[in-house]
Design a protein around this motif. Sequence first.
Motif, PDB file in Angstrom:
ATOM      1  N   ALA A   1       0.829  -1.209   0.000  1.00 53.17           N
ATOM      2  CA  ALA A   1       0.000   0.000   0.000  1.00 53.17           C
ATOM      3  C   ALA A   1       0.860   1.256   0.000  1.00 53.17           C
ATOM      4  O   ALA A   1       0.598   2.216  -0.732  1.00 53.17           O
ATOM      5  CB  ALA A   1      -0.939  -0.016   1.202  1.00 53.17           C
ATOM      6  N   GLU A   2       1.902   1.265   0.803  1.00 47.94           N
ATOM      7  CA  GLU A   2       2.803   2.422   0.862  1.00 47.94           C
ATOM      8  C   GLU A   2       3.533   2.604  -0.470  1.00 47.94           C
ATOM      9  O   GLU A   2       3.708   3.725  -0.950  1.00 47.94           O
ATOM     10  CB  GLU A   2       3.813   2.243   1.991  1.00 47.94           C
ATOM     11  N   SER A   3       3.948   1.496  -1.062  1.00 45.44           N
ATOM     12  CA  SER A   3       4.726   1.559  -2.293  1.00 45.44           C
ATOM     13  C   SER A   3       3.913   2.125  -3.455  1.00 45.44           C
ATOM     14  O   SER A   3       4.427   2.900  -4.263  1.00 45.44           O
ATOM     15  CB  SER A   3       5.249   0.164  -2.655  1.00 45.44           C
ATOM     16  N   VAL A   4       2.636   1.730  -3.552  1.00 44.59           N
ATOM     17  CA  VAL A   4       1.802   2.171  -4.682  1.00 44.59           C
ATOM     18  C   VAL A   4       0.918   3.360  -4.315  1.00 44.59           C
ATOM     19  O   VAL A   4       0.088   3.795  -5.122  1.00 44.59           O
ATOM     20  CB  VAL A   4       0.941   1.009  -5.226  1.00 44.59           C
ATOM     21  N   ASN A   5       1.090   3.865  -3.092  1.00 39.08           N
ATOM     22  CA  ASN A   5       0.366   5.061  -2.638  1.00 39.08           C
ATOM     23  C   ASN A   5      -1.152   4.858  -2.653  1.00 39.08           C
ATOM     24  O   ASN A   5      -1.910   5.697  -3.158  1.00 39.08           O
ATOM     25  CB  ASN A   5       0.747   6.275  -3.499  1.00 39.08           C
ATOM     26  N   LEU A   6      -1.582   3.729  -2.109  1.00 37.80           N
ATOM     27  CA  LEU A   6      -3.009   3.435  -1.966  1.00 37.80           C
ATOM     28  C   LEU A   6      -3.296   3.052  -0.518  1.00 37.80           C
ATOM     29  O   LEU A   6      -2.392   2.713   0.242  1.00 37.80           O
ATOM     30  CB  LEU A   6      -3.422   2.277  -2.881  1.00 37.80           C
ATOM     31  N   SER A   7      -4.581   3.085  -0.164  1.00 36.82           N
ATOM     32  CA  SER A   7      -4.968   2.602   1.157  1.00 36.82           C
ATOM     33  C   SER A   7      -4.893   1.084   1.186  1.00 36.82           C
ATOM     34  O   SER A   7      -4.900   0.423   0.130  1.00 36.82           O
ATOM     35  CB  SER A   7      -6.395   3.052   1.493  1.00 36.82           C
TER      36      SER A   7
ATOM     37  N   ASN B   1      -8.806  -4.556  -2.556  1.00 31.32           N
ATOM     38  CA  ASN B   1      -9.782  -4.562  -3.657  1.00 31.32           C
ATOM     39  C   ASN B   1      -9.099  -4.859  -4.986  1.00 31.32           C
ATOM     40  O   ASN B   1      -9.635  -5.592  -5.823  1.00 31.32           O
ATOM     41  CB  ASN B   1     -10.503  -3.216  -3.735  1.00 31.32           C
ATOM     42  N   ARG B   2      -7.925  -4.291  -5.173  1.00 35.46           N
ATOM     43  CA  ARG B   2      -7.162  -4.551  -6.398  1.00 35.46           C
ATOM     44  C   ARG B   2      -6.760  -6.017  -6.485  1.00 35.46           C
ATOM     45  O   ARG B   2      -6.845  -6.627  -7.558  1.00 35.46           O
ATOM     46  CB  ARG B   2      -5.901  -3.676  -6.419  1.00 35.46           C
ATOM     47  N   LYS B   3      -6.330  -6.585  -5.374  1.00 33.76           N
ATOM     48  CA  LYS B   3      -5.945  -7.998  -5.353  1.00 33.76           C
ATOM     49  C   LYS B   3      -7.149  -8.879  -5.668  1.00 33.76           C
ATOM     50  O   LYS B   3      -7.024  -9.875  -6.403  1.00 33.76           O
ATOM     51  CB  LYS B   3      -5.369  -8.366  -3.991  1.00 33.76           C
ATOM     52  N   ARG B   4      -8.308  -8.514  -5.134  1.00 32.51           N
ATOM     53  CA  ARG B   4      -9.524  -9.280  -5.413  1.00 32.51           C
ATOM     54  C   ARG B   4      -9.849  -9.244  -6.909  1.00 32.51           C
ATOM     55  O   ARG B   4     -10.199 -10.267  -7.516  1.00 32.51           O
ATOM     56  CB  ARG B   4     -10.684  -8.708  -4.597  1.00 32.51           C
TER      57      ARG B   4
END
Length: 221
Positions: free
Chosen positions: A180-186, A192-195
Amino acid sequence: MSNTDIINILMVDDHEMILEGYKNVFSNISSESKKFNIETSTNCEEAWKLVNDKIFDVVFLDINFPVIEGSKLISGEDLGIKIKNEKPLIKIVILTTLEDKFRLQNILFNINPDGFLLKGETNSSELIKCIERVIEQPPYYGQKISKILRSGVNHKLTLDKTDRSILYQLSLGSKNKDVAESVNLSLRAVENRKRKLKEIFDIEGGSNKQLLEKARESGYI
């Protein structure tokens, strides 16, 4: 006064022998009316610096490269997108060993290259036909890649740069909070992206290991 057309080409591939082969082909077809100036690069970061420092008409680009730690250009696809967005006058030719239909569709959708060839079908005459068409009247797609792409494209199943970055971070063994930190997402957005990725790769409810196995099979990591 010289009437020679000079075509500046950058060849980007992590295999030196392949680059030498490309250079030899273009050296053999240079003539008084048309001269090919060839430069080469073995990684995406160096290639991007060259694109910024010099003028190129065409970039021949492989997709899979060893990743440089700290680089934002994880693959040739990332470099191709960056060139398209920031240097739109440069024509891009993809040369890849990848044959996974889904992966090729994503490259086509994300980059929209001026040329698209599979290394396995590309001999010197095919390379010459490609450069001539790309310079004069693009696009040029090799026979095999055209057949693969004609079999159907589903833009709903396109992975963007964030998706590819998540897969890469997971392949390094990163925990979700670090991803999350690396891609700047929560953290929730990463989940949700992994799902979504698991649905795309048809492993709903599967583990990260299964997801990464599918991503590797398709040529994403």
